[in-house]
Design a protein around this motif. Structure first.
Motif, short mmCIF file in Angstrom:
data_model
loop_
_atom_site.label_atom_id
_atom_site.label_comp_id
_atom_site.label_asym_id
_atom_site.label_seq_id
_atom_site.Cartn_x
_atom_site.Cartn_y
_atom_site.Cartn_z
N GLY A 18 0.94 -1.28 -0.16
CA GLY A 18 0.24 0.11 -0.08
C GLY A 18 0.49 1.35 0.15
O GLY A 18 0.73 2.20 -0.58
N ASP A 19 2.09 1.22 0.00
CA ASP A 19 3.20 2.39 0.02
C ASP A 19 2.51 2.93 -1.34
O ASP A 19 3.30 2.25 -1.86
CB ASP A 19 4.30 2.19 0.30
CG ASP A 19 5.12 1.94 2.00
OD1 ASP A 19 3.96 2.26 3.16
OD2 ASP A 19 5.71 1.43 2.56
N SER A 20 3.43 4.29 -1.55
CA SER A 20 2.92 4.47 -3.09
C SER A 20 5.20 4.70 -2.87
O SER A 20 5.76 5.11 -1.94
CB SER A 20 3.17 6.21 -2.71
OG SER A 20 1.87 6.57 -2.85
N VAL A 21 5.16 4.23 -3.78
CA VAL A 21 6.77 4.52 -4.08
C VAL A 21 7.39 5.18 -4.67
O VAL A 21 7.13 6.01 -5.77
CB VAL A 21 7.16 2.48 -4.91
CG1 VAL A 21 6.88 1.65 -4.25
CG2 VAL A 21 6.69 2.58 -6.09
N LEU A 22 8.92 5.40 -4.43
CA LEU A 22 9.58 6.86 -5.42
C LEU A 22 10.78 6.08 -5.60
O LEU A 22 11.18 6.27 -4.68
CB LEU A 22 9.54 8.14 -4.62
CG LEU A 22 10.06 9.51 -4.49
CD1 LEU A 22 10.17 9.98 -6.13
CD2 LEU A 22 10.24 10.50 -4.10
N LEU A 23 10.99 6.67 -6.78
CA LEU A 23 12.66 6.17 -6.67
C LEU A 23 13.38 7.45 -7.18
O LEU A 23 12.29 8.27 -8.54
CB LEU A 23 13.03 5.05 -7.66
CG LEU A 23 12.77 4.00 -7.40
CD1 LEU A 23 12.29 2.30 -8.42
CD2 LEU A 23 13.61 3.13 -6.31
N GLY A 24 14.26 7.84 -7.00
CA GLY A 24 15.06 9.10 -7.90
C GLY A 24 16.44 8.46 -8.46
O GLY A 24 17.13 7.76 -7.68
N PRO A 93 1.15 15.45 2.61
CA PRO A 93 0.59 17.18 2.45
C PRO A 93 -0.02 16.94 4.62
O PRO A 93 -0.34 15.65 4.73
CB PRO A 93 -1.19 16.93 1.96
CG PRO A 93 -1.01 15.80 0.89
CD PRO A 93 -0.22 14.50 1.55
N ILE A 94 -0.06 18.14 5.19
CA ILE A 94 -0.31 17.50 5.87
C ILE A 94 -1.73 17.22 6.62
O ILE A 94 -2.60 18.32 5.89
CB ILE A 94 0.73 18.52 6.50
CG1 ILE A 94 2.26 19.21 6.81
CG2 ILE A 94 -0.05 18.73 8.67
CD1 ILE A 94 2.87 17.84 6.99
N GLU A 95 -1.79 16.57 6.82
CA GLU A 95 -4.11 16.24 7.48
C GLU A 95 -3.95 16.18 8.43
O GLU A 95 -3.67 15.33 9.07
CB GLU A 95 -3.77 15.23 5.84
CG GLU A 95 -4.59 15.35 4.89
CD GLU A 95 -4.88 14.83 3.26
OE1 GLU A 95 -5.65 13.88 4.27
OE2 GLU A 95 -4.89 14.88 2.48
N ALA A 96 -4.98 16.97 9.12
CA ALA A 96 -5.07 15.86 10.55
C ALA A 96 -5.37 14.85 10.29
O ALA A 96 -6.46 13.86 11.26
CB ALA A 96 -6.15 17.07 11.67
N GLU A 97 -6.56 14.31 9.25
CA GLU A 97 -7.30 12.48 8.80
C GLU A 97 -5.85 11.83 9.76
O GLU A 97 -6.54 10.99 10.03
CB GLU A 97 -8.61 13.02 8.01
CG GLU A 97 -9.49 14.31 8.03
CD GLU A 97 -9.23 15.46 7.85
OE1 GLU A 97 -8.44 15.47 6.11
OE2 GLU A 97 -9.17 16.74 8.34
N ARG A 98 -5.68 12.22 8.80
CA ARG A 98 -4.54 10.61 8.63
C ARG A 98 -2.76 11.27 7.70
O ARG A 98 -2.78 12.19 7.53
CB ARG A 98 -5.35 9.69 6.77
CG ARG A 98 -5.65 10.30 5.28
CD ARG A 98 -6.07 9.64 4.40
NE ARG A 98 -5.94 10.50 2.73
CZ ARG A 98 -5.26 8.94 2.25
NH1 ARG A 98 -4.47 8.39 2.01
NH2 ARG A 98 -4.29 10.16 1.05
N GLU A 99 -2.36 9.62 7.92
CA GLU A 99 -0.83 9.83 8.20
C GLU A 99 -0.37 9.22 6.21
O GLU A 99 -1.70 8.58 6.34
CB GLU A 99 -0.49 9.41 8.86
CG GLU A 99 1.36 9.20 8.24
CD GLU A 99 2.03 8.01 8.98
OE1 GLU A 99 2.42 8.32 10.58
OE2 GLU A 99 1.83 7.28 9.09
N HIS A 100 0.17 10.21 5.79
CA HIS A 100 0.16 9.93 4.62
C HIS A 100 1.99 9.04 4.06
O HIS A 100 2.76 9.83 5.07
CB HIS A 100 0.84 10.64 3.10
CG HIS A 100 -1.03 11.77 2.59
ND1 HIS A 100 -1.59 11.02 2.08
CD2 HIS A 100 -1.25 12.20 3.62
CE1 HIS A 100 -2.80 11.57 1.59
NE2 HIS A 100 -2.97 12.77 2.83
N GLN A 101 2.41 8.09 3.59
CA GLN A 101 3.53 7.43 3.68
C GLN A 101 3.78 7.54 1.83
O GLN A 101 3.42 6.57 1.37
CB GLN A 101 3.42 6.09 4.08
CG GLN A 101 4.68 5.28 4.75
CD GLN A 101 4.89 4.74 5.43
OE1 GLN A 101 4.20 4.44 6.43
NE2 GLN A 101 5.64 3.30 5.38
N VAL A 102 4.90 7.50 1.83
CA VAL A 102 6.02 7.47 0.59
C VAL A 102 7.60 6.04 1.26
O VAL A 102 7.58 6.85 1.86
CB VAL A 102 6.17 8.10 -0.07
CG1 VAL A 102 7.19 7.85 -0.99
CG2 VAL A 102 4.57 9.42 -0.40
#
Length: 118
Positions: A18-24, A93-102
């Protein structure tokens, strides 16, 4: 042992489901990003930024359908670091409702790691 086992283990590539992935990656590290992309599940989602000197360095790069691959050319003033920073600003983004993860790895990092909006 497969090359993909060695490369992904050397940077500790272990995203959670379920994580979004980021490669650079830049030039010499594009092979690492290519190997990681080949190990991603078909349901993976995220972004890959690849920086080369000029358009002659652009080539075919396979990734799952929901992972967008973007080639960046230094001779056009494009930068992998700037693109990664901009993408993270949008995706964490900073949201009070949920944490985002990459889950991310970029050239210059010794190991992959999870980044959160928390």
């Amino acid at each position: 042992m497969l090359l993909s086992d060695v490369l992904s283990a050397s940077i500790s590539w272990h995203p959670s489901e379920g994580d979004s992935v980021l490669l650079g990656a830049v030039d010499d590290d594009i092979a690492i990003a290519e190997t990681i992309a080949a190990t991603l599940p078909a349901k993976a989602r995220g972004r890959i930024f690849l920086e080369v000197g000029d358009a002659s360095g652009i080539r075919a790069f396979a990734a799952p359908g929901r992972v967008c691959v973007t080639w960046l050319c230094r001779d056009r003033g494009q930068s992998m670091r700037a693109a990664v920073d901009a993408w993270l600003a949008e995706m964490l983004p900073i949201e009070a409702e949920r944490e985002h993860q990459v889950y991310a790895w970029t050239s210059g990092d010794r190991a992959a790691h999870a980044l959160t909006s928390d």
